[in-house]
Design a protein around this motif. Structure first.
Motif: not given
Length: 234
Positions: A7-8, A33-34, A26-29
């Motif tokens: 998704x990211x 992606x969740x 990384x936290x945003x991705x």
């Protein structure tokens, strides 16, 4: 076998949206992606007023109409959300019924995620502050809309909404004249006459279920500090 993009990677513009500001890439991705993408080719109800939700939504592409039905059966369009905006967040966190109904307009893609994802990220101080900023933005928007409804002419309100509902990159407003009339609090016939005048002047192009903005400057949209904003009736 074709590998499906995360998704990211599919929606990189959602990196840095208000909800995720201050988090690492990384936290945003991981957050994006969740989420599960859901595309709606036609109008679809995402959240229903007075009903509970087990998750929340982020607009990835398109528009979502947020409406409220009062006890006397009067329907009010509160807002039309665009890419990056989140909805159902307060209801998901509070475990309270939805305060309004959210309906996707045609050709809209949403990201859906369970409440557990938001609860997990809400433990981070940055996300708590971001949620507060989102709520503050909604308060400011509602106050501005109330002022427009109370003090501006119908013509000025139309120009206001044409700016709000479109962007330079997406000049098409995928909303019917009936929906627009409800949003403005006037008759569809009045909206039709005003749009015809704007079309005759070359400012907009009107099609079935679509209004395309041809000249943003003429309807009062201005650039301010590098971002798209608007001046009512400017």
């Amino acid at each position: 076998m074709t590998t499906r993009l995360k998704v990211s990677a599919t929606y990189p513009d959602l990196m840095g949206i208000c909800l995720l500001k201050g988090l690492s890439e990384d936290e945003q991705r991981a957050f994006l992606d969740a989420c599960t993408p859901r595309h709606y080719s036609e109008e679809a109800t995402l959240l229903t007023q007075s009903e509970h939700t087990s998750g929340f939504y982020i607009v990835a592409r398109g528009r979502v109409v947020i409406s409220f039905l009062d006890v006397e059966g009067n329907l009010s369009v509160i807002h039309v959300a665009g890419p990056g905006e989140i909805m159902g967040d307060v209801e998901a966190l509070s475990d309270m019924p939805c305060a309004a109904t959210c309906t996707s307009l045609p050709d809209t893609t949403m990201l859906y995620a369970p409440t557990s994802l938001l609860l997990d990220y809400a433990q981070k101080p940055q996300v708590i502050r971001n949620i507060a900023r989102i709520l503050h933005g909604r308060l400011v928007r509602d106050n501005e809309n109330r002022a427009v409804e109370q003090f501006q002419t119908v013509d000025a309100r139309l120009l206001n909404y044409l700016c709000v509902l479109s962007t330079p990159d997406d000049p098409d407003i995928r909303i019917s004249q009936a929906h627009l009339a409800t949003l403005m609090g006037c008759s569809r016939q009045k909206v039709n006459r005003m749009l015809k005048d704007l079309a005759d002047s070359g400012t907009v192009e009107v099609g079935r279920g679509r209004i395309r903005i041809l000249d943003r400057k003429s309807i009062g949209c201005v650039l301010e500090e590098g971002e798209e904003t608007y001046v009512v009736g400017g």
